[in-house]
Design a protein around this motif. Structure first.
Motif, PDB file in Angstrom:
ATOM      1  N   ILE A  17       0.839  -1.206   0.000  1.00 26.73           N
ATOM      2  CA  ILE A  17       0.000   0.000   0.000  1.00 26.73           C
ATOM      3  C   ILE A  17       0.874   1.256   0.000  1.00 26.73           C
ATOM      4  N   ARG A  18       1.927   1.252   0.797  1.00 26.12           N
ATOM      5  CA  ARG A  18       2.819   2.420   0.865  1.00 26.12           C
ATOM      6  C   ARG A  18       3.464   2.691  -0.498  1.00 26.12           C
ATOM      7  N   LEU A  19       4.003   1.657  -1.130  1.00 23.27           N
ATOM      8  CA  LEU A  19       4.650   1.842  -2.432  1.00 23.27           C
ATOM      9  C   LEU A  19       3.663   2.366  -3.481  1.00 23.27           C
ATOM     10  N   TRP A  44      -4.215   5.320   8.370  1.00 23.59           N
ATOM     11  CA  TRP A  44      -3.573   4.867   7.137  1.00 23.59           C
ATOM     12  C   TRP A  44      -2.101   4.545   7.432  1.00 23.59           C
ATOM     13  N   ARG A  45      -1.431   5.463   8.157  1.00 23.03           N
ATOM     14  CA  ARG A  45      -0.016   5.260   8.504  1.00 23.03           C
ATOM     15  C   ARG A  45       0.169   4.010   9.364  1.00 23.03           C
ATOM     16  N   GLN A  46      -0.723   3.804  10.321  1.00 22.78           N
ATOM     17  CA  GLN A  46      -0.620   2.616  11.166  1.00 22.78           C
ATOM     18  C   GLN A  46      -0.693   1.340  10.330  1.00 22.78           C
ATOM     19  N   ILE A  47      -1.613   1.312   9.388  1.00 23.33           N
ATOM     20  CA  ILE A  47      -1.771   0.127   8.540  1.00 23.33           C
ATOM     21  C   ILE A  47      -0.535  -0.068   7.671  1.00 23.33           C
ATOM     22  N   GLU A  48      -0.024   1.010   7.111  1.00 27.08           N
ATOM     23  CA  GLU A  48       1.209   0.905   6.314  1.00 27.08           C
ATOM     24  C   GLU A  48       2.378   0.426   7.175  1.00 27.08           C
ATOM     25  N   ASN A  49       2.507   0.976   8.360  1.00 29.56           N
ATOM     26  CA  ASN A  49       3.625   0.635   9.235  1.00 29.56           C
ATOM     27  C   ASN A  49       3.489  -0.746   9.877  1.00 29.56           C
ATOM     28  N   LEU A  68      -8.663  -2.556   3.893  1.00 28.66           N
ATOM     29  CA  LEU A  68      -7.534  -2.780   2.998  1.00 28.66           C
ATOM     30  C   LEU A  68      -7.977  -2.755   1.532  1.00 28.66           C
ATOM     31  N   ALA A  69      -9.134  -3.327   1.236  1.00 27.81           N
ATOM     32  CA  ALA A  69      -9.646  -3.333  -0.140  1.00 27.81           C
ATOM     33  C   ALA A  69      -9.886  -1.910  -0.632  1.00 27.81           C
ATOM     34  N   HIS A  70     -10.475  -1.075   0.204  1.00 28.24           N
ATOM     35  CA  HIS A  70     -10.724   0.314  -0.199  1.00 28.24           C
ATOM     36  C   HIS A  70      -9.425   1.096  -0.327  1.00 28.24           C
ATOM     37  N   MET A  71      -8.481   0.844   0.557  1.00 30.28           N
ATOM     38  CA  MET A  71      -7.181   1.498   0.444  1.00 30.28           C
ATOM     39  C   MET A  71      -6.507   1.083  -0.870  1.00 30.28           C
ATOM     40  N   ALA A  72      -6.558  -0.202  -1.164  1.00 22.45           N
ATOM     41  CA  ALA A  72      -5.949  -0.726  -2.390  1.00 22.45           C
ATOM     42  C   ALA A  72      -6.590  -0.093  -3.620  1.00 22.45           C
ATOM     43  N   VAL A  75      -5.328   3.495  -4.222  1.00 22.65           N
ATOM     44  CA  VAL A  75      -3.961   3.678  -4.721  1.00 22.65           C
ATOM     45  C   VAL A  75      -3.629   2.773  -5.907  1.00 22.65           C
ATOM     46  N   GLY A  76      -4.628   2.061  -6.442  1.00 25.51           N
ATOM     47  CA  GLY A  76      -4.436   1.307  -7.671  1.00 25.51           C
ATOM     48  C   GLY A  76      -3.809  -0.067  -7.527  1.00 25.51           C
ATOM     49  N   VAL A  77      -3.910  -0.665  -6.358  1.00 23.35           N
ATOM     50  CA  VAL A  77      -3.401  -2.027  -6.174  1.00 23.35           C
ATOM     51  C   VAL A  77      -4.458  -3.008  -6.694  1.00 23.35           C
ATOM     52  N   THR A  78      -4.029  -4.042  -7.382  1.00 22.95           N
ATOM     53  CA  THR A  78      -4.951  -5.022  -7.962  1.00 22.95           C
ATOM     54  C   THR A  78      -5.270  -6.139  -6.973  1.00 22.95           C
ATOM     55  N   PRO A  79      -6.380  -6.844  -7.207  1.00 25.18           N
ATOM     56  CA  PRO A  79      -6.690  -8.006  -6.373  1.00 25.18           C
ATOM     57  C   PRO A  79      -5.576  -9.060  -6.401  1.00 25.18           C
ATOM     58  N   THR A  80      -4.962  -9.250  -7.554  1.00 22.77           N
ATOM     59  CA  THR A  80      -3.874 -10.227  -7.659  1.00 22.77           C
ATOM     60  C   THR A  80      -2.729  -9.874  -6.730  1.00 22.77           C
ATOM     61  N   ARG A  81      -2.397  -8.608  -6.669  1.00 24.40           N
ATOM     62  CA  ARG A  81      -1.296  -8.194  -5.789  1.00 24.40           C
ATOM     63  C   ARG A  81      -1.661  -8.360  -4.320  1.00 24.40           C
ATOM     64  N   LEU A  82      -2.923  -8.143  -3.971  1.00 22.43           N
ATOM     65  CA  LEU A  82      -3.340  -8.399  -2.586  1.00 22.43           C
ATOM     66  C   LEU A  82      -3.226  -9.888  -2.259  1.00 22.43           C
ATOM     67  N   THR A  83      -3.600 -10.725  -3.203  1.00 21.45           N
ATOM     68  CA  THR A  83      -3.485 -12.165  -2.996  1.00 21.45           C
ATOM     69  C   THR A  83      -2.023 -12.555  -2.815  1.00 21.45           C
ATOM     70  N   GLU A  84      -1.129 -11.923  -3.565  1.00 15.85           N
ATOM     71  CA  GLU A  84       0.306 -12.214  -3.454  1.00 15.85           C
ATOM     72  C   GLU A  84       0.860 -11.917  -2.068  1.00 15.85           C
ATOM     73  N   VAL A  85       0.231 -10.980  -1.339  1.00 16.31           N
ATOM     74  CA  VAL A  85       0.680 -10.674   0.023  1.00 16.31           C
ATOM     75  C   VAL A  85      -0.237 -11.332   1.053  1.00 16.31           C
ATOM     76  N   SER A  86      -0.877 -12.425   0.633  1.00 11.91           N
ATOM     77  CA  SER A  86      -1.705 -13.268   1.513  1.00 11.91           C
ATOM     78  C   SER A  86      -2.929 -12.558   2.067  1.00 11.91           C
ATOM     79  N   ARG A  87      -3.545 -11.698   1.264  1.00 16.68           N
ATOM     80  CA  ARG A  87      -4.773 -11.034   1.675  1.00 16.68           C
ATOM     81  C   ARG A  87      -5.876 -11.295   0.651  1.00 16.68           C
ATOM     82  N   SER A  88      -6.166 -12.572   0.419  1.00 17.54           N
ATOM     83  CA  SER A  88      -7.227 -12.929  -0.532  1.00 17.54           C
ATOM     84  C   SER A  88      -8.590 -12.475  -0.031  1.00 17.54           C
TER      85      SER A  88
END
Length: 174
Positions: A17-19, A44-49, A68-72, A75-88
């Protein structure tokens, strides 16, 4: 006095999310303001940190899936990338957000309707010159340039004009 070990390491989801936020040039406060759910910049900062509290007496933070879904999405993060960080769990919600947003967009008037059929054909012919896999990224980049004001009147319009060749429509060579 015990040695200071620094803050806890951010979670993979927090780092993602930070990147993505930094890539969009947003501060945590700006990103939080753009998110359709209620979230403050400090949260937001707490979640990033990945933690809250002070270094040495901090508690781990894991964003709820909906947050996390709304944050993603913001900032343009895809569902696939969330799955890659174990957040399916968040990826499923993000897919639904995308489906709902696409439905909202589909119900809006088509901005191309203000252009005549000939101008629409020119645009489609120009897009047809790109490979199918390059069309989406090209349109996204063009939209970014438009939103940044790079193509507005007064910018370097001469450099972006396409020369017209008489009796030779766009998209045809030879």
């Amino acid at each position: 006095m015990p040695p200071e070990h620094g803050p806890p390491k951010p979670s993979h989801e927090g780092e993602l999310i930070r990147l993505a936020r930094q890539a969009r040039g947003l501060s945590p406060e700006e990103a939080a303001d753009r998110t359709p759910i209620r979230i403050k910049g400090f949260r937001w900062r707490q979640i990033e940190n990945g933690y809250k509290g002070k270094v040495g007496s901090s508690d781990p933070v894991r964003a709820p899936a909906k947050t996390l879904a709304h944050m993603a999405y913001t900032v343009g993060v895809t569902p696939t990338r969330l799955t890659e960080v174990s957040r399916s769990d968040a990826a499923k919600i993000l897919r639904e957000i995308q489906i709902q947003k696409a439905g909202e967009t589909a119900s809006l008037p088509d901005p191309l309707d203000i252009l005549g059929p000939e101008r629409q054909r020119i645009i489609l012919d120009m897009l047809g010159q790109l490979s199918p896999e390059d069309r989406g990224p090209a349109l996204r980049r063009l939209a970014e340039r438009v939103e940044a004001g790079e193509l507005d009147a007064g910018s370097d319009a001469e450099a972006t004009e396409v020369p017209q060749v008489p009796d030779q429509p766009y998209g045809h060579t030879g």
